[in-house]
Design an enzyme around this catalytic site. Structure first.
Site, short mmCIF file in Angstrom:
data_model
loop_
_atom_site.label_atom_id
_atom_site.label_comp_id
_atom_site.label_asym_id
_atom_site.label_seq_id
_atom_site.Cartn_x
_atom_site.Cartn_y
_atom_site.Cartn_z
CG ASP A 1 15.81 43.62 40.88
OD1 ASP A 1 14.93 42.77 40.99
OD2 ASP A 1 16.74 43.77 41.70
CE LYS B 1 15.42 43.22 44.59
NZ LYS B 1 16.88 42.98 44.51
#
Length: 389
Positions: free
Chosen positions: A227, A231
């Site tokens: 994750d 980003k």
């Protein structure tokens, strides 16, 4: 006698009505009138409700989706054709709000944008995937003029994306971006590593995080760092060189041909822990207990660091000037002095992002706050939608 100007109308189609999607619909319907938005479509994984004249705000949209009158889940191709027809009609703007995390939906963005449909989304898959898909999205948006807005892909409702875009667009030179980008990992290490050599066991903190809803049902999906890598890929691709011709696509400063898979990412899952033998979250947490001593040793070593000790934080770093100017991007577990903002300012599941730039000099621009949760994520999505009003 002059007539009143016709109010701009924006037809909104919502795809995905889970936690974020349902909260977005609630916030949209709570906007005080008059506003230009007309909710024309709602789609869950099983059903679709469509009304070109608008779904009344007073209606029970959940009941409509359960109703026999709703259609089975429309295909992406059908939805694209339906929304494209609205673009050719009397609407000033047509917007797809994608609240899913589907790669298939992300793959449909170029076709939607080429058809003149604006796309607003918190879905990280498109911008952090292959360079080919990213380039198709950017070129389709340039070709049609339809906007692709994605503030909530990083930091939920925090103004991270818009701030970086403004820094780049106004000519500031971003040299380094450093931050705690995962609300889950922020919570885990805020609780686990406080500067003391002692503290709760790592597996206990992860279990508490899971029980409080901070992690995915299987915590390995958070501990693998993917994750954060996604980003970082999104932010890295916004660091561009501006072209001389405004119709040309901007060139990336740090190319990531495979998106987040190109980002060196440290997994917190011990290499000796066999994921194939831990198919459930509970089984994983049980197996993780055998590695508590490893994480405890890392905490104790950080606490003994000179100058008052250090804490452990899982961070993402984009360093434009690293490697003799070639730049670097990485997601990893790092130590920070107990006086550093990453040690003193964070609480709960906060995100904190530092932008080091030429204009901001020795004191970086800092954005901090809740970086996860349906309410703030939906707020970021609605904020993007308001930009199209």
């Amino acid at each position: 006698m002059s007539s009143k100007p016709t109010q701009r109308t924006v037809a909104v189609a919502v795809l995905g009505v889970g936690l974020v999607g349902s909260e977005f619909v609630r916030q949209l319907q709570a906007l005080p009138p008059p506003h230009p938005f007309r909710l024309v479509s709602l789609s869950s994984s099983k059903a679709t409700v469509f009304n070109a004249d608008g779904i009344p705000p007073s209606s029970d949209w959940r009941a409509l989706l359960r109703s026999p009158s709703s259609s089975s889940g429309a295909s992406l191709a059908d939805l694209t054709r339906t929304l494209a027809a609205l673009v050719r009609g009397n609407d000033n703007a047509v917007v797809l709000v994608d609240n899913t995390s589907s790669e298939d939906v992300a793959g449909a963005y170029p076709a939607l944008l080429r058809a003149g449909v604006h796309v607003v989304t918190p879905n990280k898959k498109a911008l952090s995937g292959s360079q080919a898909l990213y380039d198709q999205i950017v070129s389709a948006s340039l070709e049609s003029g339809a906007k692709f807005l994605h503030e909530s892909t990083v930091g939920a409702g925090l103004p991270v994306i818009s701030t970086l875009k403004d820094l780049v667009a106004t000519g500031d030179k971003v040299t380094r971006i450093e931050g705690v980008f995962s609300g889950t990992l922020s919570y885990i290490f805020n609780e686990f590593s406080t500067g003391s050599a002692d503290g709760p066991a790592f597996s206990t903190v992860v279990r508490t995080a899971r029980d409080n809803g901070y992690t995915e049902p299987h915590p390995a999906d958070d501990l693998n760092g993917a994750d954060v890598a996604r980003k970082l890929a999104i932010l890295t691709r916004l660091l561009t060189t501006r072209p001389h011709d405004h119709d040309q696509q901007e060139a990336p400063i740090l190319p990531l041909p495979n998106g987040y898979a190109s980002v060196p990412t440290q997994s917190l899952i011990p290499s000796s822990l066999d994921l194939s033998s831990t198919p459930t979250g509970d089984a994983f947490l049980e197996a993780l207990q055998a590695h508590d001593s490893h994480f405890g040793a890392l905490r104790a070593e950080a606490a003994r660091q000179g100058g008052g000790g250090a804490v452990l934080r899982y961070v993402g770093v984009i360093d434009v000037n690293a490697g003799n100017g070639g730049g670097s991007v990485k997601a990893s577990l790092e130590r920070y002095p107990t006086t550093h903002p990453f040690a003193t300012s964070l609480g709960g599941s906060d995100n904190i992002i530092m932008f080091h730039t030429e204009r901001y000099g020795p004191r970086p621009l800092i954005i901090q706050g809740a970086g996860a949760g349906a309410a703030v994520t939906a707020m970021g999505v609605l904020g993007d939608l308001l930009k199209l009003a």
